[in-house]
Enzyme design. Structure first.
Site, PDB file in Angstrom:
ATOM      1  N   ASN A  10       0.875  -1.186   0.000  1.00  0.00           N
ATOM      2  CA  ASN A  10       0.000   0.000   0.000  1.00  0.00           C
ATOM      3  C   ASN A  10       0.906   1.229   0.000  1.00  0.00           C
ATOM      4  O   ASN A  10       1.497   1.566   1.020  1.00  0.00           O
ATOM      5  CB  ASN A  10      -0.885  -0.040   1.266  1.00  0.00           C
ATOM      6  N   LYS A  12       0.106   4.269  -0.350  1.00  0.00           N
ATOM      7  CA  LYS A  12      -0.558   5.475   0.173  1.00  0.00           C
ATOM      8  C   LYS A  12      -0.295   6.653  -0.778  1.00  0.00           C
ATOM      9  O   LYS A  12      -0.204   6.442  -1.976  1.00  0.00           O
ATOM     10  CB  LYS A  12      -0.080   5.747   1.597  1.00  0.00           C
ATOM     11  N   HIS A  97      -9.425   1.655   4.919  1.00  0.00           N
ATOM     12  CA  HIS A  97      -8.164   1.836   5.647  1.00  0.00           C
ATOM     13  C   HIS A  97      -8.396   2.817   6.801  1.00  0.00           C
ATOM     14  O   HIS A  97      -9.188   3.753   6.666  1.00  0.00           O
ATOM     15  CB  HIS A  97      -7.092   2.365   4.690  1.00  0.00           C
ATOM     16  N   GLU A  99      -6.773   5.203   7.793  1.00  0.00           N
ATOM     17  CA  GLU A  99      -6.542   6.613   7.425  1.00  0.00           C
ATOM     18  C   GLU A  99      -7.772   7.202   6.748  1.00  0.00           C
ATOM     19  O   GLU A  99      -8.024   8.400   6.844  1.00  0.00           O
ATOM     20  CB  GLU A  99      -5.282   6.707   6.539  1.00  0.00           C
ATOM     21  N   GLU A 167      -5.415  -4.328  10.782  1.00  0.00           N
ATOM     22  CA  GLU A 167      -4.337  -3.353  10.962  1.00  0.00           C
ATOM     23  C   GLU A 167      -4.591  -2.530  12.227  1.00  0.00           C
ATOM     24  O   GLU A 167      -5.387  -1.574  12.189  1.00  0.00           O
ATOM     25  CB  GLU A 167      -4.286  -2.392   9.778  1.00  0.00           C
ATOM     26  N   GLY A 173       2.728   2.538  10.697  1.00  0.00           N
ATOM     27  CA  GLY A 173       3.778   3.546  10.537  1.00  0.00           C
ATOM     28  C   GLY A 173       4.533   3.898  11.810  1.00  0.00           C
ATOM     29  O   GLY A 173       5.252   4.892  11.858  1.00  0.00           O
ATOM     30  N   SER A 212       3.331  -1.841  10.337  1.00  0.00           N
ATOM     31  CA  SER A 212       4.772  -1.935  10.611  1.00  0.00           C
ATOM     32  C   SER A 212       5.384  -3.290  10.265  1.00  0.00           C
ATOM     33  O   SER A 212       6.315  -3.746  10.933  1.00  0.00           O
ATOM     34  CB  SER A 212       5.074  -1.564  12.069  1.00  0.00           C
TER      35      SER A 212
HETATM   36  P1  PGA Z   1       2.899   0.540   7.546  1.00  0.00           P
HETATM   37  O1  PGA Z   1       1.444   0.779   6.949  1.00  0.00           O
HETATM   38  O2  PGA Z   1       3.392  -0.782   7.016  1.00  0.00           O
HETATM   39  O3  PGA Z   1       3.718   1.697   7.045  1.00  0.00           O
HETATM   40  O4  PGA Z   1       2.773   0.514   9.030  1.00  0.00           O
HETATM   41  C1  PGA Z   1       0.549  -0.292   6.762  1.00  0.00           C
HETATM   42  C2  PGA Z   1      -0.763   0.231   6.231  1.00  0.00           C
HETATM   43  O5  PGA Z   1      -1.228   1.277   6.700  1.00  0.00           O
HETATM   44  O6  PGA Z   1      -1.365  -0.385   5.327  1.00  0.00           O
END
Ligand code: PGA
Length: 250
Positions: A10, A12, A97, A99, A167, A173, A212
């Site tokens: 992903n 983003k 997601h 976000e 997640e 992140g 992560s």
């Molecule tokens: P990350 O993000 O691996 O940077 O923690 C995962 C995600 O939000 O899909």
């Protein structure tokens, strides 16, 4: 047939045309050392879907979008429909997601509509769920995640029509991940819920872990019971780290 796990990148809101050499590099490495245990998908921003299609064409890598509108077309300035992604050759669609749930106020009801739109367009939605740190500290992680799942899966969806990505919001992140036991407990709870919800072969719904994931923790996370793959953010942007995660599958 070898059981494959699904490794999804992903990106983003990251990536410019001049950075697409990373994906080309990934393609080269995967061609030189194919991994029969991994199915690889990349979800670049909409602006890079066509460039991605060109680079992955003729390989086993598939691509998808990161969000879609619930309608197929119409007066929705700035939005992109699932049909439009499908029309470009995409085959997956991330929906819900955290976000989007947090910054765009997307409720499970909205996520459900988007997941249904993806299925309608012939895409495989990756429905994201996950708890905040406060919820985990309050001991409510499983309850909240199951609630999100029940609210986000389209009515009548079949086991082979969608994936789930667990997640934890606090793991995205941050470099932090839940313990292996906590991941196992959550994925087992999700699997159990799906088995009552979908009597038609629920065991086949791929359950991904995200938050992560990196080259050092991928092997451990991917070997947890009921973890069928990973949704990878930051570490999917570089060929080096994404390739290492793919090859954690042996
Ligand atoms: P990350 O993000 O691996 O940077 O923690 C995962 C995600 O939000 O899909």
């Amino acid at each position: 047939m070898t059981a494959q796990k699904l490794i999804v990148g992903n990106w983003k809101m990251n990536g410019l045309q001049e950075q697409m050499h990373e994906l080309a590099d990934l393609v080269r490495r995967m061609a030189a050392a194919p991994n029969p245990f991994a199915k690889v998908v990349v979800c670049p921003p909409a602006t890079l879907q066509i460039a991605t299609r060109e680079i992955v064409s003729g390989t086993t890598i598939e691509f998808g979008g990161q969000d879609c509108h619930a309608a197929a077309f119409g007066a929705h300035t700035g939005d992109i429909s699932a049909e439009m992604f499908a029309n470009l050759g995409a085959s997956y669609m991330i929906v819900g997601h955290s976000e989007r749930r947090t910054h765009h106020g997307e409720t499970s009801e909205i996520v459900q509509e988007k997941a249904a739109a993806a299925i309608r367009a012939g895409l495989l939605p990756i429905i994201c769920v996950g708890e905040t740190e406060d919820i985990r500290d309050a001991g409510l992680a499983v309850t909240v995640v199951i609630d999100q799942i029940l609210g986000s899966i389209p009515q009548g969806a079949k086991a082979n029509e969608f994936c789930i990505a667990y997640e934890p919001v606090w793991a995205i992140g941050t470099g932090r991940t839940p313990s292996i036991e906590d991941v196992a407990a959550m994925h087992d709870a999700v699997r159990n819920t799906l088995s009552t919800l979908l009597p038609d072969g629920n065991a086949t719904v791929p359950l991904l872990y995200g938050g992560s994931v990196n080259p050092s923790n991928a092997a451990a996370l991917l070997s947890v019971s009921n973890v069928d793959g990973a949704l990878v953010g930051g570490a999917s942007l570089k060929a080096d780290s994404f390739f290492a995660i793919i090859n954690a599958l042996q």
